[in-house]
Design a protein around this motif. Structure first.
Motif, short mmCIF file in Angstrom:
data_model
loop_
_atom_site.label_atom_id
_atom_site.label_comp_id
_atom_site.label_asym_id
_atom_site.label_seq_id
_atom_site.Cartn_x
_atom_site.Cartn_y
_atom_site.Cartn_z
N GLN A 151 0.82 -1.21 0.00
CA GLN A 151 0.00 0.00 0.00
C GLN A 151 0.85 1.26 0.00
OE1 GLN A 151 -0.78 -2.69 1.95
NE2 GLN A 151 -2.56 -3.26 0.69
N TRP A 152 2.01 1.19 0.69
CA TRP A 152 2.86 2.39 0.71
C TRP A 152 3.45 2.65 -0.67
CZ3 TRP A 152 8.02 4.40 0.80
CH2 TRP A 152 8.11 5.69 1.33
N VAL A 153 3.72 1.60 -1.42
CA VAL A 153 4.18 1.77 -2.80
C VAL A 153 3.10 2.46 -3.62
CG1 VAL A 153 4.94 0.60 -4.91
CG2 VAL A 153 5.70 -0.23 -2.67
N ASP A 154 1.84 2.07 -3.40
CA ASP A 154 0.73 2.73 -4.10
C ASP A 154 0.65 4.21 -3.74
OD1 ASP A 154 -0.12 0.49 -5.49
OD2 ASP A 154 -1.45 -0.18 -3.86
N GLU A 155 0.91 4.52 -2.46
CA GLU A 155 0.90 5.92 -2.03
C GLU A 155 2.04 6.71 -2.69
OE1 GLU A 155 -0.55 7.12 2.07
OE2 GLU A 155 0.47 5.23 2.49
N VAL A 156 3.22 6.09 -2.77
CA VAL A 156 4.36 6.75 -3.42
C VAL A 156 4.07 6.98 -4.90
CG1 VAL A 156 6.78 6.47 -4.08
CG2 VAL A 156 6.06 5.92 -1.76
N LYS A 157 3.47 5.98 -5.53
CA LYS A 157 3.06 6.10 -6.94
C LYS A 157 2.15 7.32 -7.12
CE LYS A 157 -0.02 3.72 -10.20
NZ LYS A 157 -0.83 2.49 -10.41
N ARG A 158 1.18 7.46 -6.22
CA ARG A 158 0.25 8.59 -6.28
C ARG A 158 0.99 9.91 -6.06
NH1 ARG A 158 -4.31 8.47 -1.78
NH2 ARG A 158 -2.48 8.98 -0.52
N GLY A 159 1.95 9.93 -5.12
CA GLY A 159 2.73 11.13 -4.87
C GLY A 159 3.57 11.54 -6.07
N PHE A 160 4.17 10.57 -6.76
CA PHE A 160 4.94 10.87 -7.97
C PHE A 160 4.04 11.45 -9.05
CE2 PHE A 160 8.54 8.61 -6.23
CZ PHE A 160 9.63 9.10 -6.94
N LYS A 161 2.82 10.91 -9.17
CA LYS A 161 1.88 11.45 -10.15
C LYS A 161 1.57 12.91 -9.85
CE LYS A 161 -0.54 7.31 -11.83
NZ LYS A 161 -1.85 6.65 -11.98
N ALA A 162 1.34 13.21 -8.57
CA ALA A 162 1.05 14.59 -8.17
C ALA A 162 2.20 15.51 -8.52
CB ALA A 162 0.75 14.65 -6.67
N CYS A 163 3.43 15.07 -8.22
CA CYS A 163 4.60 15.90 -8.51
C CYS A 163 4.77 16.13 -10.00
CB CYS A 163 5.86 15.26 -7.92
SG CYS A 163 5.89 15.25 -6.11
N SER A 164 4.43 15.13 -10.82
CA SER A 164 4.53 15.33 -12.26
C SER A 164 3.49 16.33 -12.74
CB SER A 164 4.38 13.99 -13.00
OG SER A 164 3.05 13.50 -12.91
N VAL A 165 2.32 16.35 -12.09
CA VAL A 165 1.30 17.35 -12.43
C VAL A 165 1.83 18.75 -12.16
CG1 VAL A 165 -0.92 18.29 -11.64
CG2 VAL A 165 -0.71 15.85 -12.13
N PHE A 166 2.59 18.91 -11.08
CA PHE A 166 3.09 20.23 -10.70
C PHE A 166 4.14 20.78 -11.66
CE2 PHE A 166 2.34 18.66 -6.10
CZ PHE A 166 0.99 18.87 -6.24
N LEU A 167 4.73 19.94 -12.49
CA LEU A 167 5.83 20.38 -13.35
C LEU A 167 5.42 21.47 -14.34
CD1 LEU A 167 7.63 16.99 -14.11
CD2 LEU A 167 8.35 18.80 -12.54
N TRP A 168 4.11 21.59 -14.62
CA TRP A 168 3.64 22.62 -15.55
C TRP A 168 3.35 23.94 -14.85
CZ3 TRP A 168 4.48 22.06 -20.46
CH2 TRP A 168 4.58 20.77 -21.00
N TYR A 169 3.33 23.93 -13.52
CA TYR A 169 2.95 25.14 -12.79
C TYR A 169 3.90 26.33 -12.97
CZ TYR A 169 -1.23 23.84 -10.17
OH TYR A 169 -2.51 23.53 -9.81
N PRO A 170 5.21 26.15 -13.16
CA PRO A 170 6.06 27.34 -13.32
C PRO A 170 5.60 28.28 -14.41
CG PRO A 170 7.43 25.42 -12.94
CD PRO A 170 6.02 24.91 -13.08
N LEU A 171 5.05 27.73 -15.50
CA LEU A 171 4.60 28.60 -16.59
C LEU A 171 3.32 29.33 -16.22
CD1 LEU A 171 5.35 26.27 -19.65
CD2 LEU A 171 6.75 28.09 -18.68
N TRP A 172 2.52 28.75 -15.33
CA TRP A 172 1.35 29.49 -14.84
C TRP A 172 1.76 30.56 -13.85
CZ3 TRP A 172 -0.63 29.93 -9.81
CH2 TRP A 172 -1.83 30.66 -9.73
N TRP A 173 2.72 30.25 -12.96
CA TRP A 173 3.16 31.23 -11.97
C TRP A 173 3.75 32.48 -12.61
CZ3 TRP A 173 1.51 31.35 -7.26
CH2 TRP A 173 1.24 30.18 -6.55
N LEU A 174 4.29 32.35 -13.83
CA LEU A 174 4.81 33.52 -14.52
C LEU A 174 3.74 34.60 -14.68
CD1 LEU A 174 7.01 31.96 -17.37
CD2 LEU A 174 7.83 33.35 -15.46
N THR A 175 2.51 34.16 -14.95
CA THR A 175 1.42 35.14 -15.09
C THR A 175 1.08 35.76 -13.74
OG1 THR A 175 -0.36 33.51 -14.79
CG2 THR A 175 0.47 33.82 -17.01
#
Length: 598
Positions: free
Chosen positions: A357-381
């Motif tokens: 189950q902890w591996v599943d949680e880590v998997k979910r956390g990695f997915k969240a972090c990959s979602v955040f990778l696009w945020y720098p271009l939004w923060w520019l605005t």
């Protein structure tokens, strides 16, 4: 939600009975029946009724009541944001505009100023400050997760930030402010120290506020009218962050408005002193609730184990073909090979002290972090609020309003629209069975950020067109040396600020929610700091665009920011829209155990 009815005594009795049953089974070796329960006993969800698959698809979802300790922590954030934004709102004028003739405080009814470094230098320094305060959360998260825990780290960070505030006051007092080099040196040291405190505070206050609500699984409840509904912890977390963000903007609105007038009529020393006084409320509130808050103890560094899990999962998936490698690393079964259940006896690595189950949680956390990778271009605005839009206001007719007051339209709009979104917009969409998921909200946030930059670019075009100096409006002066502005009223900037506010509700608040709900419990500070670090990356990217932050290139500046946000939002949607269907599955993963013996 006050309408939810529950008999606490019955629930407590059921929970106690189930715990007794579990103890009996353990004593008599009946562990098999224990594992047959769909939800293990944890003292939080015991005695609750859980929805069936059919009920998940048909019943209306509602929020749980928000714990009162959440509001205490949110008040600390209000005071901290009052102090931070109350100070930073006057940074641009303090750095860019010269000290008015005859002034020893920087105050002037027409235009307050101090160091006279001009727009490019002012933008560079304020951008560095934005970068610095969002890099430090990575360090603050590490300290919290490995050494002190979130609560103690927050308390220490408050003390460090207060020391930085004192130095900031010194940089603006009469006798120092007249000596631009000494004042600048003191100012830079102050923002570096404040950044350490602010970064440590931000990394931990956001997960700490949501941590006050302990439930994480869907369960059945009833409204006052007797309607059977699903109580959704993710929705509760979303509401917590909506009102957390409301508190942030109440603090920033009051701080920014009052300090803009303080610099104009009294001086920068007062604009730095009042926020410091308000910030001193933080340690008092933290001390008052010290025995009431839900806190998590440090559990050691889990980042190394998360990386080892990823390395184990990636074994055998690398090829010379980059396209095939990409497919292998994004395959549906990528994480399965890293689960402990695949290893027996001596083949199991010594570092693998966790369950599947902890591996599943880590998997979910990695997915969240990959979602955040696009945020720098939004923060520019969003970052245009802190410098270029403030400078733009100074080139229009303000009718005595300080140019840095206009940026308060953003928090003012947020204070108005956050409750509207929470009480009207989102519930209406749910009643019509419209799944306005986090991924949809974030993508729309990118597009409203683009709309804000289009508005700013059009305004800037007409500023150039309606000024006697054309494309050099920022330095335009009459024969007496007084600034000459365009004939446009400053309130036409309103559209930019309101659109950015909508963008924050959709992208920034949802990002906080996503970081908390998708991170493993013992990695929440780390994942939250990664979300905040995206703003630091954005500030670093912003340094590359500093050359566009002055006449005659400002229309290009806003245009480029808008295009980048639009492109990022489009790619983001096509890359992550599949996560919409997995939202419930991701949110209802059972909590894993990190330090299991084997």
């Amino acid at each position: 939600m006050a309408g939810l009815q529950a008999d606490k005594d019955i629930i407590a009795g059921l929970a106690e009975a189930k715990r007794d049953e579990a103890d009996y089974e353990k004593k008599h070796g009946l562990s098999e029946s224990t594992t047959s329960h769909e939800h293990e006993l944890d003292g939080i969800h015991d005695g609750l009724e859980f929805p069936t698959e059919e009920e998940r698809a048909t019943l209306r979802r509602v929020s749980d009541p928000i714990p009162w300790t959440t509001y205490l922590i949110a008040f600390c954030e209000l005071a901290e944001r009052f102090s931070y934004y109350g100070c930073t709102v006057v940074f641009t004028n303090f750095l860019q505009q010269p000290l008015p003739e005859g002034s020893r405080t920087g105050a002037n009814i027409k235009q307050a100023g101090a160091l006279g470094l001009r727009q490019r230098a002012a933008t560079g320094i304020t951008t560095f400050n934005s970068f610095w305060v969002y890099v430090i959360p990575l360090f603050g998260a590490y300290i919290a997760d490995t050494r002190w825990g979130r609560f103690k780290t927050t308390c220490v960070a408050v003390g460090v930030a207060l020391f930085g505030h004192v130095l900031l006051i010194i940089s603006a007092v009469p006798g120092v402010i007249e000596h631009s080099h000494g004042s600048l040196a003191c100012f830079l040291i102050a923002i570096i120290i404040m950044g350490v405190g602010t970064g440590g505070f931000k990394a931990n206050i956001s997960p700490l506020v949501a941590e006050q609500y302990k439930r994480s699984k869907l369960f059945i409840g009833h409204t006052k009218s007797g309607e059977r509904v699903i109580v959704d912890p993710t929705m509760t977390t979303s509401r917590i962050y909506m009102y957390f963000y409301l508190f942030i903007n109440v603090g920033s609105l009051i701080g920014q408005i009052t300090m803009a007038y303080s610099e104009k009529y009294v001086g920068f020393w007062l604009a730095y002193t009042l926020p410091t006084v308000v910030f001193m409320l933080c340690p008092l509130v933290l001390y008052f609730g010290r025995n009431r808050y839900v806190t998590s103890p440090p559990q050691g560094s889990v980042l190394s184990k998360a990386i080892l899990i990823w390395r184990q999962a990636a074994k055998g998936r690398w090829t010379w073909n980059p396209v095939q490698t990409w497919r292998n690393l994004n395959a549906d079964d990528f994480w399965e090979s890293a689960k402990p259940s695949n290893f027996k006896g001596e083949t199991r690595p010594s570092w693998m002290t966790f369950d599947d189950q902890w591996v599943d949680e880590v998997k979910r956390g990695f997915k969240a972090c990959s979602v955040f990778l696009w945020y720098p271009l939004w923060w520019l605005t969003y970052n245009q609020l802190n410098n270029n839009l403030t400078s733009q206001a100074a080139t229009m007719i303000t009718n005595g309003i300080p140019n840095d007051v206009l940026s308060n339209l953003d928090p003012f709009a947020l204070i108005i629209f956050i409750p509207i979104f929470d009480q009207i917009v989102y519930p209406t969409l749910r009643r019509f069975k419209i799944n306005f998921s986090p991924i949809k909200r974030i993508a729309l946030g990118f597009f409203t950020g683009t709309a804000s930059m289009i508005w700013a670019a059009v305004v800037q075009h007409y500023i150039y067109k309606r000024n006697p100096c054309g494309y050099y409006v920022a330095t335009c002066e009459d024969a007496n040396g007084d600034p000459v502005t365009s004939d446009l009223n400053v309130w036409i900037q309103t559209g930019s600020y309101v659109l950015i506010a909508f963008s924050e509700i959709l992208a920034s608040i949802t990002g906080l929610e996503y970081a908390f709900t998708k991170a493993p419990k013992n990695m929440r500070s780390l994942v939250m700091s990664i979300f905040l670090f995206m703003s630091a990356i954005s500030s670093a990217l912003g340094e590359a665009f500093v050359s566009l932050s002055e006449d005659p290139l400002l229309v290009w500046n806003y245009g480029v920011m808008g295009v980048l946000s639009f492109v990022a939002g489009t790619i983001f949607w096509f890359q992550y829209r599949h996560l919409d269907k997995q939202e419930d599955e991701l949110n209802n993963i059972n909590e894993g155990h990190l330090n299991e013996k084997h």
